[in-house]
Design a protein around this motif. Structure first.
Motif, PDB file in Angstrom:
ATOM      1  N   ILE A 116      46.315  31.607  49.841  1.00 12.07           N
ATOM      2  CA  ILE A 116      45.892  31.721  48.434  1.00 12.07           C
ATOM      3  C   ILE A 116      44.669  32.621  48.432  1.00 12.07           C
ATOM      4  CG2 ILE A 116      45.138  30.500  46.362  1.00 12.07           C
ATOM      5  CD1 ILE A 116      46.453  27.999  47.433  1.00 12.07           C
ATOM      6  N   LYS A 117      44.733  33.717  47.743  1.00 11.80           N
ATOM      7  CA  LYS A 117      43.668  34.710  47.817  1.00 11.80           C
ATOM      8  C   LYS A 117      42.377  34.200  47.171  1.00 11.80           C
ATOM      9  CE  LYS A 117      46.857  38.593  48.014  1.00 11.80           C
ATOM     10  NZ  LYS A 117      46.659  38.701  49.466  1.00 11.80           N
ATOM     11  N   ASN A 118      41.278  34.801  47.633  1.00  6.44           N
ATOM     12  CA  ASN A 118      39.956  34.378  47.149  1.00  6.44           C
ATOM     13  C   ASN A 118      39.857  34.456  45.625  1.00  6.44           C
ATOM     14  OD1 ASN A 118      39.750  34.935  49.952  1.00  6.44           O
ATOM     15  ND2 ASN A 118      37.529  34.988  49.760  1.00  6.44           N
ATOM     16  N   ARG A 119      40.387  35.544  45.066  1.00  8.12           N
ATOM     17  CA  ARG A 119      40.285  35.708  43.619  1.00  8.12           C
ATOM     18  C   ARG A 119      41.013  34.603  42.879  1.00  8.12           C
ATOM     19  NH1 ARG A 119      43.017  40.847  40.871  1.00  8.12           N
ATOM     20  NH2 ARG A 119      44.827  39.586  41.444  1.00  8.12           N
ATOM     21  N   ASP A 120      42.183  34.207  43.389  1.00  5.25           N
ATOM     22  CA  ASP A 120      42.937  33.137  42.724  1.00  5.25           C
ATOM     23  C   ASP A 120      42.204  31.799  42.830  1.00  5.25           C
ATOM     24  OD1 ASP A 120      44.878  35.005  42.160  1.00  5.25           O
ATOM     25  OD2 ASP A 120      46.015  34.589  43.993  1.00  5.25           O
ATOM     26  N   ILE A 121      41.590  31.553  43.975  1.00  4.40           N
ATOM     27  CA  ILE A 121      40.834  30.303  44.120  1.00  4.40           C
ATOM     28  C   ILE A 121      39.652  30.283  43.151  1.00  4.40           C
ATOM     29  CG2 ILE A 121      39.472  28.897  45.715  1.00  4.40           C
ATOM     30  CD1 ILE A 121      41.124  30.066  48.005  1.00  4.40           C
ATOM     31  N   THR A 122      38.971  31.433  43.061  1.00  5.29           N
ATOM     32  CA  THR A 122      37.825  31.507  42.141  1.00  5.29           C
ATOM     33  C   THR A 122      38.267  31.317  40.694  1.00  5.29           C
ATOM     34  OG1 THR A 122      36.746  33.046  43.663  1.00  5.29           O
ATOM     35  CG2 THR A 122      35.880  32.938  41.428  1.00  5.29           C
ATOM     36  N   VAL A 123      39.377  31.944  40.329  1.00  2.00           N
ATOM     37  CA  VAL A 123      39.883  31.788  38.955  1.00  2.00           C
ATOM     38  C   VAL A 123      40.264  30.340  38.694  1.00  2.00           C
ATOM     39  CG1 VAL A 123      41.770  32.411  37.401  1.00  2.00           C
ATOM     40  CG2 VAL A 123      40.624  34.180  38.739  1.00  2.00           C
ATOM     41  N   TRP A 124      40.826  29.673  39.718  1.00  2.00           N
ATOM     42  CA  TRP A 124      41.181  28.260  39.528  1.00  2.00           C
ATOM     43  C   TRP A 124      39.921  27.422  39.273  1.00  2.00           C
ATOM     44  CZ3 TRP A 124      40.020  23.661  41.978  1.00  2.00           C
ATOM     45  CH2 TRP A 124      40.783  22.565  41.582  1.00  2.00           C
ATOM     46  N   PHE A 125      38.864  27.673  40.057  1.00  2.00           N
ATOM     47  CA  PHE A 125      37.609  26.946  39.815  1.00  2.00           C
ATOM     48  C   PHE A 125      37.082  27.247  38.420  1.00  2.00           C
ATOM     49  CE2 PHE A 125      37.146  26.385  44.485  1.00  2.00           C
ATOM     50  CZ  PHE A 125      36.843  25.035  44.479  1.00  2.00           C
ATOM     51  N   LEU A 126      37.153  28.531  38.036  1.00  2.00           N
ATOM     52  CA  LEU A 126      36.653  28.914  36.720  1.00  2.00           C
ATOM     53  C   LEU A 126      37.467  28.255  35.612  1.00  2.00           C
ATOM     54  CD1 LEU A 126      34.522  30.709  35.377  1.00  2.00           C
ATOM     55  CD2 LEU A 126      36.205  32.553  35.325  1.00  2.00           C
ATOM     56  N   SER A 127      38.770  28.119  35.822  1.00  2.00           N
ATOM     57  CA  SER A 127      39.613  27.497  34.794  1.00  2.00           C
ATOM     58  C   SER A 127      39.242  26.036  34.564  1.00  2.00           C
ATOM     59  CB  SER A 127      41.082  27.609  35.194  1.00  2.00           C
ATOM     60  OG  SER A 127      41.357  26.787  36.319  1.00  2.00           O
ATOM     61  N   GLN A 128      38.688  25.385  35.592  1.00  2.00           N
ATOM     62  CA  GLN A 128      38.286  23.987  35.424  1.00  2.00           C
ATOM     63  C   GLN A 128      37.119  23.843  34.462  1.00  2.00           C
ATOM     64  OE1 GLN A 128      40.372  21.714  36.956  1.00  2.00           O
ATOM     65  NE2 GLN A 128      41.334  23.697  37.315  1.00  2.00           N
ATOM     66  N   ARG A 129      36.326  24.929  34.343  1.00  2.00           N
ATOM     67  CA  ARG A 129      35.189  24.872  33.427  1.00  2.00           C
ATOM     68  C   ARG A 129      35.622  24.969  31.969  1.00  2.00           C
ATOM     69  NH1 ARG A 129      31.768  22.039  33.790  1.00  2.00           N
ATOM     70  NH2 ARG A 129      30.859  23.062  32.009  1.00  2.00           N
ATOM     71  N   VAL A 130      36.769  25.605  31.723  1.00  2.00           N
ATOM     72  CA  VAL A 130      37.236  25.742  30.335  1.00  2.00           C
ATOM     73  C   VAL A 130      38.257  24.671  29.983  1.00  2.00           C
ATOM     74  CG1 VAL A 130      36.794  28.224  30.313  1.00  2.00           C
ATOM     75  CG2 VAL A 130      39.022  27.407  31.011  1.00  2.00           C
ATOM     76  N   LEU A 131      38.597  23.811  30.954  1.00  2.00           N
ATOM     77  CA  LEU A 131      39.531  22.727  30.670  1.00  2.00           C
ATOM     78  C   LEU A 131      38.844  21.682  29.792  1.00  2.00           C
ATOM     79  CD1 LEU A 131      42.324  21.453  31.443  1.00  2.00           C
ATOM     80  CD2 LEU A 131      41.079  20.198  33.204  1.00  2.00           C
ATOM     81  N   PRO A 132      39.417  21.348  28.642  1.00  2.00           N
ATOM     82  CA  PRO A 132      38.782  20.339  27.778  1.00  2.00           C
ATOM     83  C   PRO A 132      38.698  18.997  28.500  1.00  2.00           C
ATOM     84  CG  PRO A 132      40.484  21.543  26.591  1.00  2.00           C
ATOM     85  CD  PRO A 132      40.626  21.923  28.037  1.00  2.00           C
ATOM     86  N   PRO A 133      37.516  18.409  28.619  1.00  2.00           N
ATOM     87  CA  PRO A 133      37.388  17.133  29.344  1.00  2.00           C
ATOM     88  C   PRO A 133      38.257  16.022  28.778  1.00  2.00           C
ATOM     89  CG  PRO A 133      35.230  18.112  28.938  1.00  2.00           C
ATOM     90  CD  PRO A 133      36.217  18.925  28.161  1.00  2.00           C
ATOM     91  N   VAL A 134      38.547  16.083  27.477  1.00  2.00           N
ATOM     92  CA  VAL A 134      39.330  15.000  26.868  1.00  2.00           C
ATOM     93  C   VAL A 134      40.739  14.927  27.468  1.00  2.00           C
ATOM     94  CG1 VAL A 134      40.231  16.423  24.988  1.00  2.00           C
ATOM     95  CG2 VAL A 134      39.906  13.978  24.637  1.00  2.00           C
ATOM     96  N   VAL A 135      41.208  16.043  28.046  1.00  2.00           N
ATOM     97  CA  VAL A 135      42.543  16.061  28.646  1.00  2.00           C
ATOM     98  C   VAL A 135      42.626  15.112  29.832  1.00  2.00           C
ATOM     99  CG1 VAL A 135      44.210  17.528  29.857  1.00  2.00           C
ATOM    100  CG2 VAL A 135      42.979  18.419  27.874  1.00  2.00           C
ATOM    101  N   THR A 136      41.518  14.939  30.537  1.00  2.00           N
ATOM    102  CA  THR A 136      41.541  14.147  31.767  1.00  2.00           C
ATOM    103  C   THR A 136      40.925  12.750  31.593  1.00  2.00           C
ATOM    104  OG1 THR A 136      39.433  15.113  32.445  1.00  2.00           O
ATOM    105  CG2 THR A 136      41.428  16.220  33.195  1.00  2.00           C
TER     106      THR A 136
END
Length: 290
Positions: A116-136
């Motif tokens: 899994i390339k570095n950029r994809d891992i970074t984007v995955w981490f970044l996506s967690q910041r925009v995930l609405p907390p109410v979803v989890t």
């Protein structure tokens, strides 16, 4: 003569521009200060004066200030427990997120991954910041119930550390990437390991960014409301939930709400003022790299 007139006109324009900027800065400062002032003024009034004093509510002019609301609120067990809970949850969540996030950020900045390339891992981490907390919220609630951790500080620490961890990784990855690579290459030539390089070279250089990141995620955790409301009920109540509880059958008790709001605002505000130079240095680290 014409040159002097142009110079005088230019000086007048600069002075006018400075005055306008100063007025706008003062207006913005007053706008930001008003919530603090309203809370302070309301917290020093009796319940009756909360509704009878109009306008700005200037102490000693429009009403006689009293500390009765402060003494009342700070002496009850719920407020003291909420302060302790918020402090413990914020501090330990920050420590856990930094311990896990800094090595991950360093690895993303200095090593190359292929599966899994570095950029994809970074984007995955970044996506967690925009995930609405109410979803989890519901999955977290069910997991904590299964682990019998509902209404505990441990549950809040785990939940908050999970949500602030991506922030640490994203910010610190860029910080480590901006550090001079030549220093680490020289250390590798001298026989240093990557772990010793991280400990002795990268971490000291990135100290301002680590301090800034720690303060920001500490503020996030201190202000977190949704998980504190869902997971905590009696023993693990935090300051934001306690502040929202200043409502009874008579409606919102503004005098108690003002005290609780100031109690909630003071620690992170004082901490930010004390460490503001580290925040600026940390957030601008590497910004001028050519």
């Amino acid at each position: 003569m014409k040159g002097k007139e142009d110079g005088g006109l230019s000086s007048t324009r600069r002075r006018t521009k400075s005055v306008i900027i100063l007025i706008l800065a003062i207006a913005a400062a007053l706008w930001a200060f008003m919530p603090f002032y309203w809370a302070l003024s309301t917290s020093l009034r009796s319940p009756l004066e909360t509704f009878t004093v109009a306008g700005l509510g200037v102490p000693f002019v429009q009403f006689k200030p009293t500390l009765a609301n402060w003494i009342d609120q700070l002496s009850i067990g719920e407020t003291q427990r909420a302060l302790v809970n918020s402090t413990i949850v914020a501090v330990f969540s920050t420590i856990i997120a930094l311990i896990l996030g800094i090595p991950a950020a360093y690895a993303l900045a200095r090593f190359r991954f292929f599966t899994i390339k570095n950029r994809d891992i970074t984007v995955w981490f970044l996506s967690q910041r925009v995930l609405p907390p109410v979803v989890t919220v519901i999955p977290f609630f069910l997991m904590m119930r299964s682990a019998r951790l509902l209404d505990t500080r441990t549950a809040l620490i785990l939940a908050n550390a999970t949500f602030i961890l991506p922030f640490v990784v994203v910010i610190m990855r860029q910080t480590f990437a901006d550090l001079p690579l030549e220093l680490e290459e020289s250390a590798l030539v001298d026989g240093a390991t990557h772990l010793s390089i991280l400990r002795n070279i990268s971490l000291p250089l990135a100290a301002p960014a680590i301090a800034a990141t720690a303060l920001i995620i500490l503020a996030f955790t201190w202000n977190e409301f949704l998980f504190a409301l869902t997971i905590g009920s009696r023993q693990a109540v935090t300051i934001p939930v306690h502040m929202a509880g200043a409502v009874d059958t008579r409606g919102v008790q503004f005098w108690f709400m003002a005290v609780r709001a100031l109690v909630a605002m003071l620690p992170p505000t004082l901490l930010a003022l004390f460490a503001q130079r580290y925040i600026v240095r940390g957030l601008t680290l590497g910004a001028l790299k050519g």
